[in-house]
Write a protein that holds these residues in place. Structure first.
Motif, PDB file in Angstrom:
ATOM      1  N   LEU A 105       0.939  -1.245   0.069  1.00 13.14           N
ATOM      2  CA  LEU A 105       0.029  -0.111   0.070  1.00 13.14           C
ATOM      3  C   LEU A 105       0.926   1.295  -0.069  1.00 13.14           C
ATOM      4  CD1 LEU A 105      -3.063   0.915  -0.076  1.00 13.14           C
ATOM      5  CD2 LEU A 105      -2.770   0.816   2.513  1.00 13.14           C
ATOM      6  N   LEU A 106       1.804   1.248   0.588  1.00  9.38           N
ATOM      7  CA  LEU A 106       2.961   2.226   0.791  1.00  9.38           C
ATOM      8  C   LEU A 106       3.510   2.619  -0.343  1.00  9.38           C
ATOM      9  CD1 LEU A 106       4.286   1.968   4.389  1.00  9.38           C
ATOM     10  CD2 LEU A 106       3.067   3.842   3.601  1.00  9.38           C
ATOM     11  N   ALA A 107       3.970   1.542  -1.185  1.00  9.35           N
ATOM     12  CA  ALA A 107       4.518   1.332  -2.646  1.00  9.35           C
ATOM     13  C   ALA A 107       3.757   2.224  -3.339  1.00  9.35           C
ATOM     14  CB  ALA A 107       5.139   0.088  -2.927  1.00  9.35           C
ATOM     15  N   GLN A 108       2.271   1.749  -3.500  1.00 10.73           N
ATOM     16  CA  GLN A 108       1.647   2.134  -4.502  1.00 10.73           C
ATOM     17  C   GLN A 108       1.310   3.475  -4.287  1.00 10.73           C
ATOM     18  OE1 GLN A 108      -2.546  -0.130  -4.500  1.00 10.73           O
ATOM     19  NE2 GLN A 108      -3.102   1.331  -5.910  1.00 10.73           N
ATOM     20  N   LEU A 109       0.912   4.034  -3.009  1.00 11.25           N
ATOM     21  CA  LEU A 109       0.631   5.379  -2.575  1.00 11.25           C
ATOM     22  C   LEU A 109       1.637   6.341  -3.012  1.00 11.25           C
ATOM     23  CD1 LEU A 109      -1.039   7.753  -1.275  1.00 11.25           C
ATOM     24  CD2 LEU A 109      -0.183   6.888   0.907  1.00 11.25           C
TER      25      LEU A 109
END
Length: 208
Positions: A105-109
């Protein structure tokens, strides 16, 4: 005459040397101010070699300092917030799955905000450290936990610390989106007012 030339040359050399030393010191202090705890972590990773650490940090600034963060698409902020809440709930029953999802999720954000793709974790965190040095290490801790290093308590702490980066990326985007929304609303209001004035003018003309 020769003596005077020698003295002038010595003075010039000394002045240049002093200038270079001041410049190097200012650069180091500037990097410390910019990177904060990330500066100390980088120095420690280089076994105390300040020169090597500062060279690495300077290269990060050269590579990523001009990056401009993009606002999120409409509705994305709420979707990300909902997904993070689901991650926190999942952690209770399945810490490992929750950590894996938090990392993704952090990578995508970060990618949606304009940072390098999450497929290159090192490049992405280097770029994040230039713009969010205070928060980036929590993301690293989550990524480390995904690789199976640490127990449930370490994963819990990593998840808590990584929330700081998640929040700052979402908050910054919200500010930008709010400015965009205010601009769009202002434009719509102006168009509406102009339309009303035109209708009134046409009505007066018809009455006449």
């Amino acid at each position: 005459m020769t003596t005077v030339v020698i003295i002038v040359a010595v003075v010039l050399v000394a002045a240049v040397a002093a200038f270079l030393l001041r410049g190097r010191g200012t650069g180091g202090r500037g990097l410390q101010r910019r990177f904060g705890p990330e500066y100390d972590r980088t120095v420690a990773r280089h076994d105390g070699d300040t020169k090597a650490a500062e060279h690495e940090l300077s290269e990060r600034v050269k590579a990523h300092g001009s990056l401009s963060e993009r606002p999120l698409r409409p509705g994305a902020r709420e979707a990300y917030s909902r997904r993070w809440a689901e991650v926190q709930e999942r952690f209770i029953d399945s810490p490992r799955d929750a950590i894996v999802e938090a990392d993704a999720l952090l990578a995508q954000l970060a990618r949606d905000r304009g940072f390098p793709d999450g497929d290159s974790f090192q490049e992405q965190t280097d770029a994040l450290s230039v713009h969010h040095a205070e928060q980036v290490d929590g993301y690293r801790r989550v990524h480390t936990a995904v690789r199976g290093q640490g127990g449930t308590e370490e994963m819990r702490k990593a998840l808590i610390e990584s929330r700081a980066l998640f929040d700052v990326l979402l908050a910054d985007s919200s500010d930008e989106s709010a400015r965009t929304d205010r601009h769009d609303e202002s434009a719509r209001t102006d168009r509406h007012d102009e339309s009303v004035r035109t209708d009134r003018h046409q009505a007066k003309g018809s009455a006449a």
